[in-house]
Design a protein around this motif. Structure first.
Motif, PDB file in Angstrom:
ATOM      1  N   ALA A  66      -1.904  23.914  36.653  1.00 27.94           N
ATOM      2  CA  ALA A  66      -2.420  24.386  35.370  1.00 27.94           C
ATOM      3  C   ALA A  66      -1.482  25.359  34.669  1.00 27.94           C
ATOM      4  N   CYS A  67      -0.724  26.127  35.441  1.00 26.21           N
ATOM      5  CA  CYS A  67       0.176  27.111  34.837  1.00 26.21           C
ATOM      6  C   CYS A  67       1.251  26.468  33.980  1.00 26.21           C
ATOM      7  N   ARG A  68       1.517  25.195  34.210  1.00 27.56           N
ATOM      8  CA  ARG A  68       2.554  24.519  33.431  1.00 27.56           C
ATOM      9  C   ARG A  68       2.154  24.353  31.963  1.00 27.56           C
ATOM     10  N   TYR A  69       0.854  24.339  31.697  1.00 30.09           N
ATOM     11  CA  TYR A  69       0.412  24.255  30.301  1.00 30.09           C
ATOM     12  C   TYR A  69       0.773  25.530  29.542  1.00 30.09           C
ATOM     13  N   ALA A  70       0.649  26.679  30.204  1.00 26.86           N
ATOM     14  CA  ALA A  70       1.032  27.948  29.564  1.00 26.86           C
ATOM     15  C   ALA A  70       2.528  27.975  29.281  1.00 26.86           C
ATOM     16  N   GLU A  71       3.299  27.364  30.157  1.00 24.15           N
ATOM     17  CA  GLU A  71       4.751  27.298  29.942  1.00 24.15           C
ATOM     18  C   GLU A  71       5.089  26.362  28.788  1.00 24.15           C
ATOM     19  N   ALA A  72       4.355  25.267  28.687  1.00 28.63           N
ATOM     20  CA  ALA A  72       4.627  24.283  27.632  1.00 28.63           C
ATOM     21  C   ALA A  72       4.162  24.769  26.266  1.00 28.63           C
ATOM     22  N   PHE A  73       3.086  25.579  26.246  1.00 28.33           N
ATOM     23  CA  PHE A  73       2.519  26.059  24.988  1.00 28.33           C
ATOM     24  C   PHE A  73       2.350  27.585  25.054  1.00 28.33           C
ATOM     25  N   PRO A  74       3.459  28.327  25.084  1.00 29.74           N
ATOM     26  CA  PRO A  74       3.363  29.783  25.245  1.00 29.74           C
ATOM     27  C   PRO A  74       2.637  30.477  24.097  1.00 29.74           C
ATOM     28  N   ASP A  75       2.635  29.862  22.919  1.00 26.52           N
ATOM     29  CA  ASP A  75       1.947  30.465  21.771  1.00 26.52           C
ATOM     30  C   ASP A  75       0.487  30.029  21.672  1.00 26.52           C
ATOM     31  N   VAL A  76       0.038  29.212  22.615  1.00 25.36           N
ATOM     32  CA  VAL A  76      -1.339  28.701  22.673  1.00 25.36           C
ATOM     33  C   VAL A  76      -1.728  28.052  21.338  1.00 25.36           C
TER      34      VAL A  76
END
Length: 242
Positions: A66-76
């Motif tokens: 799941a942490c990879r989503y935060a890396e892919a979309f750091p600006d949410v």
């Protein structure tokens, strides 16, 4: 758009929590929807497709890496529109995952659901129009070709069975595209925290009330299920949009 310029549906739920077993080793440390396709994450094609029909808000469920989503979309956000992530410690399947975001849909009458592992440009406008016209709790986008062709239609063009669970083959079989539009009232049919697929919920609806599940056949454009290494390689080597 309606008279107030509000879109008929403004929120999409993109399924991003799958394990991607058939795409290993590529998915050992990466969720399937984040695999790169022609230079960017696969899921971003879904987000752009949804934006094209007025979606302004995205909810994505997560589990594996799941942490990879935060890396892919750091600006949410994606192209200025907010992303909301809902982590599932235990996978809840397609129906349970939808029920699990119910609290995020308190201001929505409906939500457009989209599998995060497909690549398609089918005309979502026609799905929205069919949902408005048919007035059902849920409307599935179908394809008349492709496998598995396990959505059965009767002589009236209505869904009469899915996965042959009701023993009612009808007169035509179609592929479920993994995209559907659902009224939030539909979520009352599921129990919070329960792991359940969407299909048995729909089959129970059909058993109780034949014709209660809406559908539209969308054969325009292309549709790819990126579910295997072969499919992934084929899409990445293609020069077309889909």
């Amino acid at each position: 758009m309606n008279a107030s310029n509000e879109p008929f549906v403004k929120t999409a739920f993109v399924l991003g929590a799958g394990l991607g077993f058939r795409l290993r080793p590529l998915t050992e440390n990466c969720p399937k929807p984040l695999l790169p396709v022609r230079g960017r994450p696969l899921i971003t094609y879904a987000l752009d497709h949804l934006r094209s029909v007025g979606i302004r808000r995205f909810i994505i469920n997560t589990h594996h890496c799941a942490c990879r989503y935060a890396e892919a979309f750091p600006d949410v956000q994606w192209r200025g529109f907010p992303l909301f992530f809902r982590y599932e410690p235990v996978l809840l399947d397609t129906g349970g995952g939808l029920k699990n975001i119910e609290d995020l849909l308190s201001s929505d009458e409906r939500v457009l659901v989209y599998n995060g592992d497909i690549l398609t440009d089918l005309p979502l406008e026609r799905l929205i129009a069919a949902h408005r016209t048919q007035g059902k709790e849920i409307t599935l986008a179908l394809r008349s070709s492709g496998e598995p062709a396990n959505v059965c239609l009767n002589e009236r063009g209505e869904i009469c069975d899915m996965r042959f669970l009701l023993g009612n083959p009808g007169i035509r079989r179609c592929l479920f595209s993994g995209i559907y539009l659902v009224e939030t009232a539909f979520l009352r049919r599921m129990t919070p925290g329960e792991k359940v697929s969407l299909v048995p919920v729909l089959v129970d609806m059909l058993r109780r009330q034949p014709g209660s599940v809406g559908s539209v056949i969308l054969d325009e454009g292309v549709w790819h299920d990126i579910g295997s290494l072969e499919a992934y390689e084929a899409v990445n080597s293609s020069k077309s949009r889909g």
